[in-house]
Design a protein around this motif. Sequence first.
Motif, short mmCIF file in Angstrom:
data_model
loop_
_atom_site.label_atom_id
_atom_site.label_comp_id
_atom_site.label_asym_id
_atom_site.label_seq_id
_atom_site.Cartn_x
_atom_site.Cartn_y
_atom_site.Cartn_z
N ILE A 219 0.85 -1.19 0.00
CA ILE A 219 0.00 0.00 0.00
C ILE A 219 0.89 1.24 0.00
O ILE A 219 1.98 1.24 0.58
N SER A 220 0.42 2.29 -0.65
CA SER A 220 1.22 3.51 -0.76
C SER A 220 0.29 4.71 -0.84
O SER A 220 -0.90 4.58 -1.15
N GLY A 221 0.85 5.88 -0.57
CA GLY A 221 0.08 7.11 -0.66
C GLY A 221 0.93 8.32 -0.31
O GLY A 221 2.04 8.18 0.21
N LYS A 222 0.41 9.49 -0.61
CA LYS A 222 1.09 10.75 -0.30
C LYS A 222 0.43 11.36 0.94
O LYS A 222 -0.73 11.75 0.91
N GLN A 223 1.19 11.42 2.02
CA GLN A 223 0.66 11.95 3.29
C GLN A 223 1.03 13.42 3.43
O GLN A 223 2.21 13.78 3.44
N ARG A 224 0.00 14.25 3.53
CA ARG A 224 0.20 15.68 3.73
C ARG A 224 0.02 15.98 5.21
O ARG A 224 -1.06 15.80 5.76
N THR A 225 1.08 16.44 5.87
CA THR A 225 1.07 16.67 7.31
C THR A 225 1.24 18.14 7.61
O THR A 225 2.09 18.82 7.02
#
Length: 259
Positions: A219-225
């Motif tokens: 699983i993968s994704g772009k995390q905006r923190t």
Amino acid sequence: MTHQTVLRHHWLIRCYRAQLKVGLRVLTAVWIIPPPIAAAVFAWLRRTEVPKRGTVVKQSIRSKIVIPIVILLGLTALILTLVARWHHAPARQSGTPSTGSTLLPGENQQTHGRLDAWARPMTSNPHELAIAYARAIWTYDTSRHSLEDWQGAVSAYADPTGAAPTVAMSLLPLMPEWRQLEQRKANATVTDVAAETTPALKQLEDSDDAPNGWHAFVISGKQRTVLDTETTVVERQAVVAVVCAPTCKFWSATNQVQP
């Protein structure tokens, strides 16, 4: 005791007993008093029926007056207490929603203590569950929930009878990290979430050692923190395995992704 005095006492007894019967019927109808208790009281009333006018009244008639009065006063106090509670109930309901409550269809705001991104789908599609799990572990808001809320939502993806809930929560921050995130009023969302298999994972899936319905994905994704006023975007990856029999549940996960 004169005949007139007996008649007056006789009339008082009938009056109090009639009020008691009416009160019992009302309180039973609205389920304030359980029907078995009301039936027992009605049976007592029949056993202690006051003699008809013109018959001899014994000295125990005084106790037959006192007992209904005590019961009637108790029922009156109970009714007043319930009315007072109902009177203040709307004020409590108008406050902040309780933790873990469910949003009604059409509401846009998220419930305090639970984010929409954490929702576990009831599905037999392993790919769908893997995507939802990725979204749950990479989405948080320290101003809306506690670490325990987050852990509870993520552990719900797993079978509660084994060690899987603990493994499911292992990809979340530990308490010291969470405290630092709270101090900086951190929150995070994830986009471009994907779940893909690899030749190595496919080989494991087809092996005889794999449980029935076992599937694994990267699983993968772009995390905006957001930390205070600082915003960062980080690529996230993990490996998650699910078992569908037929409803899919979390099986295991790790941050160690092999190339």
